[in-house]
Design an enzyme around this catalytic site. Structure first.
Site, short mmCIF file in Angstrom:
data_model
loop_
_atom_site.label_atom_id
_atom_site.label_comp_id
_atom_site.label_asym_id
_atom_site.label_seq_id
_atom_site.Cartn_x
_atom_site.Cartn_y
_atom_site.Cartn_z
N LYS A 13 0.82 -0.83 -0.17
CA LYS A 13 -0.04 0.42 0.06
C LYS A 13 0.51 1.14 0.31
CE LYS A 13 -2.10 -0.83 3.97
NZ LYS A 13 -1.73 -2.36 4.04
N ARG A 88 -10.01 0.46 8.68
CA ARG A 88 -9.87 -0.53 9.24
C ARG A 88 -10.72 -0.91 10.07
NH1 ARG A 88 -3.37 0.29 8.76
NH2 ARG A 88 -2.64 -1.25 9.73
N ARG A 127 11.79 -5.49 5.45
CA ARG A 127 11.30 -4.43 5.05
C ARG A 127 12.87 -3.38 5.87
NH1 ARG A 127 5.83 -1.77 5.64
NH2 ARG A 127 5.91 -2.30 7.81
N ARG A 161 11.19 -1.30 11.08
CA ARG A 161 9.95 -1.12 12.53
C ARG A 161 10.05 -1.92 13.18
NH1 ARG A 161 4.69 0.58 8.13
NH2 ARG A 161 4.17 -0.32 9.94
N ARG A 172 -0.36 -8.92 13.26
CA ARG A 172 -0.85 -7.99 12.61
C ARG A 172 -1.64 -8.40 11.52
NH1 ARG A 172 4.80 -5.32 10.79
NH2 ARG A 172 2.87 -3.98 9.98
P1 AP5 Z 1 5.53 -1.53 1.67
O1 AP5 Z 1 4.30 -0.73 1.01
O2 AP5 Z 1 5.82 -0.89 3.05
O3 AP5 Z 1 3.41 -2.02 2.47
P2 AP5 Z 1 1.88 -1.43 3.63
O4 AP5 Z 1 1.40 -2.69 2.96
O5 AP5 Z 1 2.19 -0.40 3.19
O6 AP5 Z 1 2.37 -1.97 4.06
P3 AP5 Z 1 2.95 -1.44 6.25
O7 AP5 Z 1 2.79 -2.56 6.78
O8 AP5 Z 1 3.12 -0.92 5.44
O9 AP5 Z 1 1.30 -1.84 6.56
P4 AP5 Z 1 0.56 -1.46 7.33
O10 AP5 Z 1 -0.54 -1.55 7.01
O11 AP5 Z 1 0.89 -2.76 8.78
O12 AP5 Z 1 0.92 -0.53 8.22
P5 AP5 Z 1 0.76 1.29 8.96
O13 AP5 Z 1 2.17 1.86 9.38
O14 AP5 Z 1 -0.41 1.31 7.92
O15 AP5 Z 1 6.24 -2.66 1.58
C1 AP5 Z 1 6.40 -3.45 2.43
C2 AP5 Z 1 7.60 -4.34 1.94
O16 AP5 Z 1 7.39 -4.69 0.77
C3 AP5 Z 1 8.46 -3.39 1.20
O17 AP5 Z 1 9.61 -3.65 1.87
C4 AP5 Z 1 8.69 -3.26 -0.12
O18 AP5 Z 1 9.81 -2.80 0.08
C5 AP5 Z 1 8.12 -4.64 -0.26
N1 AP5 Z 1 7.42 -4.66 -1.46
C6 AP5 Z 1 6.45 -3.21 -1.78
N2 AP5 Z 1 5.55 -4.38 -3.48
C7 AP5 Z 1 5.66 -5.03 -3.21
C8 AP5 Z 1 6.29 -5.82 -4.90
N3 AP5 Z 1 4.55 -5.75 -5.00
N4 AP5 Z 1 6.69 -6.86 -4.86
C9 AP5 Z 1 8.13 -6.85 -4.13
N5 AP5 Z 1 8.45 -6.02 -2.70
C10 AP5 Z 1 7.41 -5.70 -3.19
O19 AP5 Z 1 0.09 0.21 10.32
C11 AP5 Z 1 1.05 0.20 11.24
C12 AP5 Z 1 -0.03 -0.02 12.86
O20 AP5 Z 1 -0.37 2.01 13.44
C13 AP5 Z 1 -0.85 -0.49 12.60
O21 AP5 Z 1 -0.68 -1.96 13.04
C14 AP5 Z 1 -2.16 0.04 13.89
O22 AP5 Z 1 -1.13 -0.24 14.91
C15 AP5 Z 1 -1.30 1.46 13.95
N6 AP5 Z 1 -3.09 1.74 12.71
C16 AP5 Z 1 -2.01 2.58 11.22
N7 AP5 Z 1 -3.30 2.76 10.98
C17 AP5 Z 1 -4.99 2.43 12.31
C18 AP5 Z 1 -5.89 2.42 11.81
N8 AP5 Z 1 -6.52 2.91 10.22
N9 AP5 Z 1 -6.62 1.80 12.41
C19 AP5 Z 1 -6.19 1.85 13.84
N10 AP5 Z 1 -4.90 1.37 14.10
C20 AP5 Z 1 -3.58 2.48 12.18
#
Ligand code: AP5
Length: 214
Positions: A13, A88, A127, A161, A172
């Site tokens: 994402k 979410r 990552r 992270r 997660r």
């Molecule tokens: P990346 O693009 O970083 O993936 P992502 O889907 O953004 O993953 P996140 O871990 O950031 O998502 P998340 O939803 O758990 O975390 P968030 O920060 O929102 O890609 C991942 C890796 O894969 C990278 O190394 C990239 O290079 C590689 N990659 C990407 N695409 C690829 C491909 N096609 N092929 C190969 N490699 C690839 O949330 C963190 C925390 O915040 C949550 O756990 C929660 O505690 C809190 N939080 C955030 N939002 C909310 C909400 N709305 N409600 C409640 N709590 C929340």
């Protein structure tokens, strides 16, 4: 154009949101990044959410909804926004619907990223991100073009992270299945949910998203 990117942790994402932002000139709103900024600033909200995020649990809906409500009215969202990591839960999606209706806005696309769970674990545990601009890399599959230098901002500082440890990644993924996957039928009913193959390479995923966005 207002877009939601929906998919499990590590599905790409954030990587694709940054590309859409550049291609279409609309703003990425990543709730995870917003919360990490609160933690880095050391304020009361940051102290409240740090333990929750480190454990891989979801931050309470009211906190997240307040963050987004304050953000989508800002001038940089006038051309549209990409919601990355929000909503979410079903209550967050309902609150988003109300916020948009109050502003006479609507969602144009909800894009689901489909990726196998074993691949997600590999992606997240490998990552690292640029400490300066947040660009995301993978130690094997997506290294900076020049080792040690961010492609986007040329910074030399990278971080892993705390919630990308294997145990927390599994927690997660469980949270995604229980609390976020119910959004798929929610958006399927609206007719704006479209799925992309998140297993394809990064450029191929961008192309598929561009087809969806038209
Ligand atoms: P990346 O693009 O970083 O993936 P992502 O889907 O953004 O993953 P996140 O871990 O950031 O998502 P998340 O939803 O758990 O975390 P968030 O920060 O929102 O890609 C991942 C890796 O894969 C990278 O190394 C990239 O290079 C590689 N990659 C990407 N695409 C690829 C491909 N096609 N092929 C190969 N490699 C690839 O949330 C963190 C925390 O915040 C949550 O756990 C929660 O505690 C809190 N939080 C955030 N939002 C909310 C909400 N709305 N409600 C409640 N709590 C929340």
């Amino acid at each position: 154009m207002n877009i939601v990117l929906l998919g499990p942790p590590g599905s790409g994402k954030g990587t694709q949101a940054k590309r859409i932002e550049q291609i279409h000139g609309i703003t990425q709103l990543a709730t995870g990044d917003m919360l990490r900024a609160e933690i880095a600033s050391g304020n009361a909200l940051g102290r409240r959410v740090k333990g929750i995020m480190d454990a891989g649990e979801l931050v309470p809906d009211d906190i997240i909804i307040t963050l987004i409500r304050g953000r989508i009215g800002k001038p940089d969202c006038r051309n549209g926004f990409i919601l990355d990591g929000f909503p979410r839960t079903v209550p967050q999606a309902e609150a988003l619907d109300r916020m948009l209706a109050q502003r006479d806005l609507r969602l144009d696309h909800v894009i689901e990223f489909e990726v196998d769970e074993a691949v997600l674990i590999d992606r997240l545990t490998g990552r690292f991100t640029c400490q300066h601009c947040g660009a995301s890399y993978h130690e094997r599959d997506n290294r900076p073009k020049v080792d040690g230098i961010c492609d986007v901002c040329s910074s030399c500082e990278f971080v892993c992270r705390p919630d990308d440890s294997p145990e927390t990644v599994k927690a997660r993924l469980g949270v995604y299945r229980r609390q976020t996957a119910p959004l798929l039928p929610y958006y399927r009913r609206t007719g704006i949910l479209q799925r992309v193959d998140g297993m394809a390479d990064i450029d191929a995923v961008t192309r598929e998203i561009e087809e969806v966005l038209g």
